[in-house]
Scaffold this active site. Structure first.
Site, PDB file in Angstrom:
ATOM      1  N   LYS A 205       2.395  24.093 -30.255  1.00  0.00           N
ATOM      2  CA  LYS A 205       1.373  24.843 -30.764  1.00  0.00           C
ATOM      3  C   LYS A 205       1.807  25.910 -31.472  1.00  0.00           C
ATOM      4  CE  LYS A 205      -0.058  28.306 -28.046  1.00  0.00           C
ATOM      5  NZ  LYS A 205      -0.608  29.003 -26.883  1.00  0.00           N
TER       6      LYS A 205
ATOM      7  N   ASP B  57      -4.871  26.109 -28.386  1.00  0.00           N
ATOM      8  CA  ASP B  57      -4.770  27.034 -27.473  1.00  0.00           C
ATOM      9  C   ASP B  57      -5.934  26.565 -26.601  1.00  0.00           C
ATOM     10  OD1 ASP B  57      -6.815  28.326 -28.568  1.00  0.00           O
ATOM     11  OD2 ASP B  57      -5.923  30.167 -28.631  1.00  0.00           O
TER      12      ASP B  57
END
Length: 236
Positions: A120, A138
């Site tokens: 991420k 997220d």
């Protein structure tokens, strides 16, 4: 969500916010990498408060090494998990200086080899700093993707793969920003504000809240934990 609906979904979000950006504050690619690393399990607002003074002093990995782990901790002690994050940021700086000439690599595999950097974080850096068509999933994007039907998946990676497949041009670079901001300010976890949502008619969420001030309906899904607990208590 149908292909034409996906295009319209992003067209409307883009119309509202033509040039979306991360809410993290930074002055260069290295500071962005540090800020994103620090933002894990923390808010952007909290990270920005901690990094303003830090980034006034530290602009390169070499300067981070000069500051040292204890010096870094003094700046970020208000951020959750600051001890482990400080350790990772210092180790990251050492590798950047030793193996990359002090530069942040424009490569996901190289980024994810850095301490404290997961997929991420790498995707955020690649997108924000280098304009890559990456989708950093997220909690907000995971929720919005599944709730709306835009990109369903049981894991962040599954949602990311769906977004890679479904998001059309010219929205691919800005997509993860629009989704994060939409999840943060409109499609909230507990009380989605469907009554002011630009894409409410395209969304597949069944328990839409179409009137301001109305509480979300309690469904078997939302009270699942309590139901399981009661069932467990009834067992002899």
């Amino acid at each position: 969500m149908k292909k034409d609906h996906v295009f319209e979904f992003f067209r409307r979000l883009a119309e509202t916010n033509p040039a979306p950006e991360t809410e993290l504050e930074y002055g260069n690619v290295y500071q962005l990498l540090v800020a994103v690393t620090l933002s894990a399990q923390a808010t952007d607002v909290g990270v920005n408060k901690a990094t303003r003074a830090l980034f006034a002093r530290v602009k390169t990995p070499a300067q981070m090494l000069e500051l040292g782990e204890e010096g870094l901790k003094a700046h970020i002690k208000t951020i959750g998990l600051f001890n482990s994050k400080a350790k990772n940021v210092i180790a990251m700086a050492e590798i950047l200086v030793r193996e990359h000439g002090g530069e942040v690599p424009n490569d996901r595999d190289a980024l994810t080899l850095l301490p404290g950097v997961g997929r991420k974080t790498a995707n955020v850096v690649l997108n924000c700093a280098f304009g890559a068509e990456t989708f950093a999933v997220d909690t907000h994007i995971f929720r919005v993707g599944n709730r709306t039907g835009l990109a369903k998946g049981k894991t962040p990676l599954a949602v990311e793969k769906q977004l890679e497949k479904k998001v059309p041009q010219p929205f691919r670079v800005g997509a993860h920003h629009w989704l994060i901001l939409h999840g943060r300010y409109v499609c909230k976890a507990r009380s989605p504000e469907c009554w002011r949502c630009e894409v409410v008619d395209l969304c597949g969420f069944k328990e839409k809240i179409l009137e301001k001030g109305v509480k979300p309906a309690t469904t078997p899904a939302t009270r699942g934990g309590g139901a399981r607990k009661k069932a467990k208590e009834k067992k002899p």
